[in-house]
Design a protein around this motif. Structure first.
Motif, PDB file in Angstrom:
ATOM      1  N   LEU A   6     -22.013   9.679 -37.067  1.00 31.98           N
ATOM      2  CA  LEU A   6     -23.246   8.922 -37.029  1.00 31.98           C
ATOM      3  C   LEU A   6     -24.394   9.690 -37.649  1.00 31.98           C
ATOM      4  CD1 LEU A   6     -22.973   7.403 -33.471  1.00 31.98           C
ATOM      5  CD2 LEU A   6     -22.889   6.161 -35.605  1.00 31.98           C
ATOM      6  N   GLU A  33     -29.414   5.574 -27.016  1.00 31.64           N
ATOM      7  CA  GLU A  33     -28.041   5.569 -27.535  1.00 31.64           C
ATOM      8  C   GLU A  33     -27.864   4.480 -28.590  1.00 31.64           C
ATOM      9  OE1 GLU A  33     -25.750   5.123 -23.984  1.00 31.64           O
ATOM     10  OE2 GLU A  33     -25.677   7.283 -23.592  1.00 31.64           O
ATOM     11  N   TYR A  47     -20.305   0.029 -28.916  1.00 37.30           N
ATOM     12  CA  TYR A  47     -21.604   0.143 -29.592  1.00 37.30           C
ATOM     13  C   TYR A  47     -21.490  -0.259 -31.059  1.00 37.30           C
ATOM     14  CZ  TYR A  47     -24.495   2.486 -26.034  1.00 37.30           C
ATOM     15  OH  TYR A  47     -25.254   2.768 -24.930  1.00 37.30           O
ATOM     16  N   ARG A  60     -33.124   3.998 -35.814  1.00 36.99           N
ATOM     17  CA  ARG A  60     -32.434   5.247 -36.164  1.00 36.99           C
ATOM     18  C   ARG A  60     -33.446   6.315 -36.596  1.00 36.99           C
ATOM     19  NH1 ARG A  60     -27.780   8.386 -35.682  1.00 36.99           N
ATOM     20  NH2 ARG A  60     -28.097  10.059 -37.167  1.00 36.99           N
ATOM     21  N   GLU A  69     -17.908   4.044 -27.642  1.00 40.14           N
ATOM     22  CA  GLU A  69     -18.391   4.155 -29.022  1.00 40.14           C
ATOM     23  C   GLU A  69     -18.003   2.916 -29.821  1.00 40.14           C
ATOM     24  OE1 GLU A  69     -20.504   5.330 -31.928  1.00 40.14           O
ATOM     25  OE2 GLU A  69     -20.325   6.699 -30.236  1.00 40.14           O
ATOM     26  N   PRO A  98     -25.513  12.254 -30.973  1.00 38.37           N
ATOM     27  CA  PRO A  98     -24.517  11.252 -31.365  1.00 38.37           C
ATOM     28  C   PRO A  98     -23.347  11.909 -32.076  1.00 38.37           C
ATOM     29  CG  PRO A  98     -26.329  11.240 -32.907  1.00 38.37           C
ATOM     30  CD  PRO A  98     -26.707  12.216 -31.817  1.00 38.37           C
ATOM     31  N   ALA A 101     -29.670   5.523 -31.821  1.00 37.09           N
ATOM     32  CA  ALA A 101     -28.900   6.549 -32.534  1.00 37.09           C
ATOM     33  C   ALA A 101     -27.807   5.934 -33.388  1.00 37.09           C
ATOM     34  CB  ALA A 101     -28.294   7.534 -31.535  1.00 37.09           C
ATOM     35  N   ARG A 102     -27.363   4.759 -32.999  1.00 37.09           N
ATOM     36  CA  ARG A 102     -26.295   4.082 -33.726  1.00 37.09           C
ATOM     37  C   ARG A 102     -26.816   2.977 -34.653  1.00 37.09           C
ATOM     38  NH1 ARG A 102     -24.894   6.345 -29.167  1.00 37.09           N
ATOM     39  NH2 ARG A 102     -22.775   7.135 -28.902  1.00 37.09           N
TER      40      ARG A 102
END
Length: 355
Positions: free
Chosen positions: A174, A273, A252, A330, A249, A170, A276-277
């Motif tokens: 992040l 993904e 998201y 996360r 991005e 990422p 990760a955010r």
């Protein structure tokens, strides 16, 4: 070690995977050269590291493709051939069976989703399964991108498999962020990212959204690739098409959760993904998604035929619970799905194969 990657197609998650792999391997102290045979040029590789060989489908084109790949292999003399997806994997391993690959060159194969695990006619799935079983004997190692992929490979006797889950890197911001800031009340936004094709279940999602008419806003990012669906645009849904890196991005970051209603999925990169955010993931309980999403902790898993119930539930989940699931996702990402973890495991596999 000299590595030569071969990918007969290049789209979606596969391109993300190869981008992650190339950046790592071209800076690895144990890899002297990492080159790629791809269907077209890409902006993340220099021309000296890329052999462009056009995508093939007809028998004549496949023969021409195989001849050009054979020529490049003989020129480059790699230590390891890393084959990506079933067509490149089938062609090159068939060449090995016929003695057209140097014996000292090791073959590592990754299907990026078994063809026999997809929805389709049973006779085709049987052909794919037996072909993968046979060609596994001409593979020094086979990478499965999820525990699900490994389980079904072992079930059908496919040899020399190892699970190395996909990973991503990422944005730096992040990696440094803590818990997300508490947001002011707003209209909840649910995000879909992917191909607008039957596999990804976008038709089921749109039909359910029209029936349920939930209070949240549905945002759709992506476009058709296979053109196996006819979708009717709706004013109630925000269609953004394919987005470049920064715009994706932003999509998201501005959403509250991700939905992944796939009919089949070897892995499920969009789910990773999202995690990760710090976003919760609501996904159909198929394929690799059942290994990625921890039901009730980092999101929810649901049978696709019960998607109406899932949309109603998403509408009612408190914001604090959404945030809690996002934070849990996360933590799971950092433990299991980073690109560094994936790339280190791939290089270790190369070393084991060459020794």
């Amino acid at each position: 070690m000299k590595i030569l990657h071969i990918a007969e197609t290049l789209k979606g998650g596969l391109e993300t995977y190869l981008r992650m792999v190339s950046g790592f391997q071209q800076n690895s102290p144990v890899i002297t050269q990492a080159k790629f045979i791809l269907p077209g040029p890409v902006d993340w590789l220099s021309s000296k590291d890329t052999h462009v060989v056009a995508t093939a489908r007809s028998p004549l084109a496949l023969a021409s493709y195989a001849a050009e790949v054979r020529r490049i292999i003989r020129t480059e003399r790699p230590s390891v051939l890393h084959l990506h997806s079933s067509i490149a994997g089938g062609i090159v391993r068939a060449m090995a069976l016929l003695g057209q690959v140097p014996q000292e060159t090791k073959i590592v194969y990754c299907s990026h989703g078994w063809a026999f695990d997809q929805i389709g006619p049973s006779y085709k799935k049987s052909i794919y399964r037996w072909t993968e079983w046979l060609l596994s004997y001409w593979s020094d190692a086979i990478i499965c991108i999820s525990d699900h992929e490994l389980r079904i490979a072992e079930k059908f006797g496919i040899k020399r498999c190892r699970c190395i889950p996909n990973g991503i890197t990422p944005a730096a911001a992040l990696l440094e962020q803590g818990a997300p800031e508490r947001q002011l009340p707003h209209t909840r936004r649910l995000l879909f990212v992917g191909r607008l094709d039957r596999q990804k279940g976008i038709d089921a999602l749109l039909e359910s959204y029209a029936r349920v008419r939930p209070g949240f806003k549905l945002v759709v990012v992506g476009g058709a690739v296979r053109n196996d669906l006819s979708l009717v645009p709706s004013e109630d849904i925000e269609f953004k098409g394919w987005l470049e890196k920064d715009a994706l991005e932003a999509a998201y970051r501005s959403c509250d959760a991700i939905i992944v209603p796939s009919r089949w999925e070897g892995f499920g990169l969009v789910a990773v993904e999202a995690m990760a955010r710090g976003k919760p993931v609501f996904a159909s309980a198929v394929g690799g998604l059942v290994d990625i999403v921890e039901d009730g902790r980092s999101g929810r898993l649901f049978p696709l035929e019960r998607i109406d119930e899932m949309l109603r539930e998403i509408d009612q989940i408190p914001a604090d619970d959404m945030a809690r699931m996002g934070r849990a996702g996360r933590r799971i990402f950092e433990k299991k799905y980073t690109a560094d973890r994936m790339n280190s495991a791939i290089v270790d596999l190369y070393k084991e194969s060459v020794l």
